[in-house]
Scaffold this motif. Structure first.
Motif, mmCIF file in Angstrom:
data_model
loop_
_atom_site.group_PDB
_atom_site.id
_atom_site.type_symbol
_atom_site.label_atom_id
_atom_site.label_comp_id
_atom_site.label_asym_id
_atom_site.label_seq_id
_atom_site.Cartn_x
_atom_site.Cartn_y
_atom_site.Cartn_z
ATOM 1 N N ALA A 1 49.177 67.689 -2.309
ATOM 2 C CA ALA A 1 49.645 67.236 -3.619
ATOM 3 C C ALA A 1 48.676 67.690 -4.703
ATOM 4 O O ALA A 1 47.456 67.711 -4.508
ATOM 5 N N LEU A 2 49.222 68.025 -5.837
ATOM 6 C CA LEU A 2 48.395 68.423 -6.971
ATOM 7 C C LEU A 2 47.814 67.190 -7.645
ATOM 8 O O LEU A 2 48.453 66.148 -7.717
ATOM 9 N N SER A 3 46.615 67.326 -8.167
ATOM 10 C CA SER A 3 46.005 66.216 -8.899
ATOM 11 C C SER A 3 46.717 66.052 -10.238
ATOM 12 O O SER A 3 47.463 66.922 -10.685
ATOM 13 N N TYR A 4 46.450 64.939 -10.878
ATOM 14 C CA TYR A 4 47.063 64.657 -12.179
ATOM 15 C C TYR A 4 46.691 65.736 -13.191
ATOM 16 O O TYR A 4 47.545 66.232 -13.923
ATOM 17 N N LYS A 5 45.400 66.109 -13.239
ATOM 18 C CA LYS A 5 44.952 67.131 -14.184
ATOM 19 C C LYS A 5 45.625 68.479 -13.907
ATOM 20 O O LYS A 5 46.018 69.185 -14.836
ATOM 21 N N ALA A 6 45.750 68.836 -12.644
ATOM 22 C CA ALA A 6 46.376 70.108 -12.294
ATOM 23 C C ALA A 6 47.856 70.102 -12.679
ATOM 24 O O ALA A 6 48.368 71.095 -13.200
ATOM 25 N N ARG A 7 48.533 68.988 -12.436
ATOM 26 C CA ARG A 7 49.948 68.897 -12.813
ATOM 27 C C ARG A 7 50.110 68.969 -14.325
ATOM 28 O O ARG A 7 51.033 69.581 -14.841
ATOM 29 N N LYS A 8 49.203 68.327 -15.059
ATOM 30 C CA LYS A 8 49.276 68.349 -16.521
ATOM 31 C C LYS A 8 49.061 69.765 -17.052
ATOM 32 O O LYS A 8 49.795 70.234 -17.918
ATOM 33 N N ASP B 1 46.114 58.773 -16.862
ATOM 34 C CA ASP B 1 45.610 59.351 -15.621
ATOM 35 C C ASP B 1 45.317 58.242 -14.608
ATOM 36 O O ASP B 1 44.467 57.391 -14.850
ATOM 37 N N ASP C 1 43.799 58.501 -11.830
ATOM 38 C CA ASP C 1 42.519 58.736 -11.169
ATOM 39 C C ASP C 1 41.333 58.431 -12.060
ATOM 40 O O ASP C 1 40.198 58.377 -11.596
#
Length: 76
Positions: A2-9, A68, A70
Motif C-alpha cells: 500500500a502507498l503511504s498517505y504522502k505518496a498517494r497525495k 494525514d 500517520d
C-alpha cells in the motif's frame, strides 16, 4: 504494498496536473476522429469520458482531503 498517505497525495497531484490534461487532449482527439454525431450523443460521450477517467485512480484519491492519519497529533 500500500502507498503511504504522502505518496498517494503526491501521486494524486501528479495525476491531476499532468495526467488529466493529457487525458483531455486524448479524449477530444478521439471524439474528433469519429464522424459527426448528433449533439445529444456527443454530449453523452463527453460526459462519460469525463467521468470514466477517475475509476482507475479511485483508490489513490480516496481519503486525500482528510488529515494525514500517520502524522503525530497536534498539541494545543
Amino acid at each position: 504494498m500500500a502507498l503511504s498517505y504522502k505518496a498517494r497525495k503526491r501521486l494524486s497531484y501528479l495525476i491531476l496536473i499532468v495526467g488529466l490534461p493529457l487525458y483531455m487532449i486524448a479524449a477530444v482527439s478521439f471524439v474528433a476522429v469519429l464522424p459527426r454525431l448528433p449533439v445529444a450523443l456527443e454530449f453523452v460521450m463527453y460526459v462519460l469520458l469525463g467521468v470514466l477517467w477517475v475509476f482507475p485512480f479511485r483508490s489513490i484519491f480516496r481519503g486525500i482531503a482528510k488529515p494525514d492519519p500517520d502524522a503525530a497529533p497536534e498539541e494545543e
